[in-house]
Design a protein around this motif. Structure first.
Motif, short mmCIF file in Angstrom:
data_model
loop_
_atom_site.label_atom_id
_atom_site.label_comp_id
_atom_site.label_asym_id
_atom_site.label_seq_id
_atom_site.Cartn_x
_atom_site.Cartn_y
_atom_site.Cartn_z
N GLN A 249 0.80 -1.22 0.00
CA GLN A 249 0.00 0.00 0.00
C GLN A 249 0.84 1.28 0.00
O GLN A 249 0.50 2.24 -0.72
N PRO A 250 1.93 1.36 0.76
CA PRO A 250 2.73 2.60 0.70
C PRO A 250 3.25 2.90 -0.70
O PRO A 250 3.34 4.07 -1.10
N ASP A 251 3.58 1.85 -1.46
CA ASP A 251 4.05 2.07 -2.83
C ASP A 251 2.93 2.53 -3.74
O ASP A 251 3.13 3.36 -4.63
N VAL A 252 1.72 1.98 -3.52
CA VAL A 252 0.56 2.45 -4.29
C VAL A 252 0.34 3.94 -4.05
O VAL A 252 0.15 4.72 -5.00
N CYS A 253 0.38 4.35 -2.80
CA CYS A 253 0.16 5.76 -2.47
C CYS A 253 1.26 6.64 -3.07
O CYS A 253 0.98 7.76 -3.54
N ARG A 254 2.48 6.15 -3.07
CA ARG A 254 3.58 6.93 -3.65
C ARG A 254 3.34 7.18 -5.14
O ARG A 254 3.56 8.30 -5.63
N ILE A 255 2.87 6.18 -5.86
CA ILE A 255 2.60 6.34 -7.29
C ILE A 255 1.42 7.28 -7.51
O ILE A 255 1.44 8.14 -8.39
N LEU A 256 0.38 7.12 -6.69
CA LEU A 256 -0.81 7.97 -6.84
C LEU A 256 -0.50 9.43 -6.55
O LEU A 256 -1.08 10.33 -7.18
N ARG A 257 0.40 9.69 -5.63
CA ARG A 257 0.74 11.08 -5.27
C ARG A 257 1.28 11.84 -6.47
O ARG A 257 1.15 13.07 -6.54
N ARG A 258 1.90 11.16 -7.41
CA ARG A 258 2.51 11.84 -8.56
C ARG A 258 1.70 11.64 -9.84
O ARG A 258 2.13 12.08 -10.91
N ILE A 268 -18.96 -2.38 -8.53
CA ILE A 268 -19.49 -2.58 -7.19
C ILE A 268 -18.34 -2.47 -6.19
O ILE A 268 -17.21 -2.86 -6.48
N GLU A 269 -18.63 -1.92 -5.02
CA GLU A 269 -17.67 -1.85 -3.93
C GLU A 269 -18.42 -1.87 -2.61
O GLU A 269 -19.55 -1.40 -2.52
N ASN A 270 -17.76 -2.41 -1.58
CA ASN A 270 -18.32 -2.37 -0.24
C ASN A 270 -18.16 -0.99 0.37
O ASN A 270 -18.94 -0.59 1.23
N SER A 271 -17.13 -0.26 -0.07
CA SER A 271 -16.84 1.05 0.53
C SER A 271 -16.24 1.96 -0.53
O SER A 271 -15.97 1.56 -1.66
N TYR A 272 -16.02 3.20 -0.13
CA TYR A 272 -15.37 4.16 -1.02
C TYR A 272 -13.87 4.24 -0.74
O TYR A 272 -13.17 5.09 -1.28
N ASN A 273 -13.33 3.34 0.07
CA ASN A 273 -11.96 3.48 0.55
C ASN A 273 -10.94 3.51 -0.58
O ASN A 273 -10.05 4.36 -0.60
N ALA A 274 -11.04 2.57 -1.52
CA ALA A 274 -10.07 2.53 -2.62
C ALA A 274 -10.14 3.80 -3.46
O ALA A 274 -9.11 4.36 -3.85
N ALA A 275 -11.36 4.27 -3.72
CA ALA A 275 -11.51 5.48 -4.51
C ALA A 275 -10.97 6.70 -3.76
O ALA A 275 -10.39 7.61 -4.37
N ALA A 276 -11.15 6.73 -2.45
CA ALA A 276 -10.68 7.86 -1.66
C ALA A 276 -9.18 8.04 -1.79
O ALA A 276 -8.67 9.16 -1.93
N GLU A 277 -8.44 6.94 -1.75
CA GLU A 277 -7.00 7.03 -1.91
C GLU A 277 -6.64 7.68 -3.23
O GLU A 277 -5.75 8.54 -3.30
N GLY A 278 -7.34 7.28 -4.28
CA GLY A 278 -7.03 7.83 -5.59
C GLY A 278 -7.40 9.30 -5.72
O GLY A 278 -6.58 10.11 -6.18
N VAL A 279 -8.60 9.67 -5.32
CA VAL A 279 -9.06 11.04 -5.57
C VAL A 279 -8.32 12.06 -4.71
O VAL A 279 -8.17 13.21 -5.12
N PHE A 280 -7.86 11.65 -3.53
CA PHE A 280 -7.15 12.60 -2.68
C PHE A 280 -5.66 12.71 -3.01
O PHE A 280 -5.00 13.65 -2.57
N LEU A 281 -5.14 11.77 -3.79
CA LEU A 281 -3.71 11.80 -4.10
C LEU A 281 -3.42 12.20 -5.54
O LEU A 281 -2.50 12.97 -5.80
N ALA A 282 -4.18 11.71 -6.51
CA ALA A 282 -3.96 12.07 -7.91
C ALA A 282 -4.50 13.47 -8.20
O ALA A 282 -5.39 13.97 -7.50
N ARG A 283 -3.99 14.09 -9.26
CA ARG A 283 -4.41 15.46 -9.60
C ARG A 283 -5.89 15.50 -10.00
O ARG A 283 -6.63 16.39 -9.58
N GLU A 284 -6.32 14.56 -10.85
CA GLU A 284 -7.72 14.46 -11.26
C GLU A 284 -8.14 13.00 -11.21
O GLU A 284 -7.30 12.11 -11.36
#
Length: 352
Positions: A249-258, A268-284
C-alpha cells in the motif's frame, strides 16, 4: 476512555490482505496503545504479535469449507484459552452461535449478499453464494451489523439487528488534504493509474477512459496495479500501458501522489476506501458513478461523464475541490465502534 478491552475479541481469521488487513492493523495499533485486546487472525500473519505486544493473538489455519462449517468448535477452543468474551467482532466470518453478550458482524465483502454472477466469474460466484448463505443463516445471532457504506448495509436491511456504517479510516487521505506538497505546483507524472484487476473492476472501461484522455494528451501512460494475469491481452499490447503487478500500500500511495489521473470504473464496492486514496492523491480522477463513490463525493462538485462508452457513467473530480468532511480517522472509527459496543452492553443482552 477507561474501559478495559481484554474481553473484546476480534475475529479477522478470514482476512489477511487488502481492506481486511488494513482494518486489522488499525485496530491492532489502537488497542495496543490502549491496554490491549484479543484477536484471532490468519496463520499467514504470524509475527504480528511482535509488533503489538499489548494485544493477544491466536492464529487460525482454515480452508474455506472449514471456515464455513467448523468455525464453532475451533472458536470455542481458542476462547477457552483466554477466558470469557464480552464483545465479539467478526470480520466476514459467519456467527454459528452466541459466544458473547454483544455479537457484532461486519460485512467484509458485499459480493456475498448480492447476485455476484453479474460481477465475477462462475467459480467465485459459487464461493460467494455459499458464504452468503451461511452468513445470512447465522445473522440471527448478531446484535450489531456493520458495513462500510450505506449502500452495502441496505443489502442486509431485513436482518433484525442494530445497523451501523463503519467506514475504513482515511488517515492518509486526511493527511493528503493538509499536505502543502500536493498543491497546484506539485510535480506530476504524465500517467493515469488504476488499482485492481478483478473482473468487476472493468479494465476494458478503464482503458476506454484512458484512450479518450490520450486523444488530447498523446504521451499519457497507464499504470495498472494488480494481478497482471487478469489484464486483457489487448490492453497489455498497448506500449503505453504498464502492468505494475500487486504492490504494498505505501508504494501504491507513492505512485498515486505523482499521478495526473486516477481511474476506476468498478461496478461494485463495499466502501469508497479505494476510490478515496485515488481522488485525494492524484491530480484528477474519473471514478464510476456507484453509491459508495457518491457517498464519498456528496459534498463536492463533480462532473458526470456519459461520453466514454463505459458500462455506467463516470464522475470527474479535481483534487483541489475535495473536502475531508465525509472521511473519518481510524481513531474515530475505533472510538465509534467502542461507543456502540458499550451501549449494547449497557442494554443488557441479545435482541429478540
Amino acid at each position: 476512555m477507561s474501559t478495559s478491552y481484554e474481553s473484546y475479541l476480534f475475529n479477522f481469521s478470514a482476512s489477511y490482505s487488502s481492506g481486511g488487513l488494513k482494518r486489522l492493523l488499525a485496530y491492532s495499533k489502537w488497542f495496543n496503545k490502549n491496554g490491549g485486546a484479543r484477536f484471532i487472525v490468519s496463520h499467514r500473519l504470524k509475527g504480528i504479535e511482535e509488533q503489538y505486544p499489548a494485544n493477544s493473538y491466536r492464529f487460525l489455519r482454515q480452508t474455506l469449507l472449514e471456515r464455513a462449517f467448523n468455525s464453532t468448535g475451533r472458536l470455542e477452543r481458542l476462547i477457552a484459552m483466554d477466558g470469557p468474551v464480552r464483545v465479539y467482532f467478526s470480520y466476514g466470518v459467519p456467527l454459528p452461535r452466541r459466544i458473547a453478550p454483544v455479537m457484532w458482524y461486519h460485512l467484509s465483502n458485499v459480493l456475498t449478499v448480492v447476485h455476484a454472477r453479474e460481477y465475477v466469474p462462475a467459480r467465485l460466484h459459487y464461493k460467494y453464494r455459499l458464504l452468503g448463505f451461511l452468513t445470512l443463516r447465522t445473522l440471527q445471532n448478531a446484535d450489531v451489523i456493520s458495513a462500510e457504506s450505506r449502500s452495502s448495509l441496505r443489502a442486509l436491511a431485513g436482518v433484525p439487528a442494530r445497523h451501523v456504517v463503519s467506514v475504513n479510516g482515511s488517515d492518509d487521505e486526511i493527511a493528503a488534504e493538509r499536505d502543502a506538497s500536493l498543491g497546484a505546483d506539485a510535480p506530476v507524472d504524465n500517467v493515469a493509474v488504476t488499482v485492481g484487476t478483478i473482473s468487476y473492476k472493468m479494465l476494458n472501461d478503464v482503458y476506454r477512459v484512458f484512450c479518450r484522455l490520450r486523444e488530447t494528451n498523446p504521451g499519457l501512460r497507464l499504470d495498472i496495479i494488480g494481478a497482471a494475469e487478469l489484464i486483457p491481452r489487448r490492453i497489455l499490447r498497448d506500449p503505453l500501458v504498464a502492468a505494475r503487478g500487486p504492490m504494498p500500500q505505501p508504494d501504491v500511495c507513492r505512485i498515486l501522489r505523482r499521478a495526473r489521473y486516477y481511474i476506476t470504473t468498478t461496478l461494485i464496492e463495499n466502501s469508497y476506501n479505494a476510490a478515496a486514496e485515488g481522488v485525494f492523491l492524484a491530480r484528477e480522477s474519473f471514478i464510476s458513478d456507484i453509491e459508495p463513490h457518491r457517498e464519498l463525493l456528496s459534498s463536492v462538485p463533480v462532473e458526470v461523464r456519459n461520453d466514454f462508452g463505459t458500462r455506467i457513467p463516470v464522475l470527474h473530480v479535481q483534487r483541489n475541490v475535495l473536502t475531508t468532511r465525509n472521511l473519518k480517522s481510524w481513531d474515530q472509527v475505533v472510538r465509534d465502534f467502542i461507543a456502540t459496543a458499550e451501549t449494547e452492553l449497557d442494554a443488557g443482552g441479545p435482541r429478540d
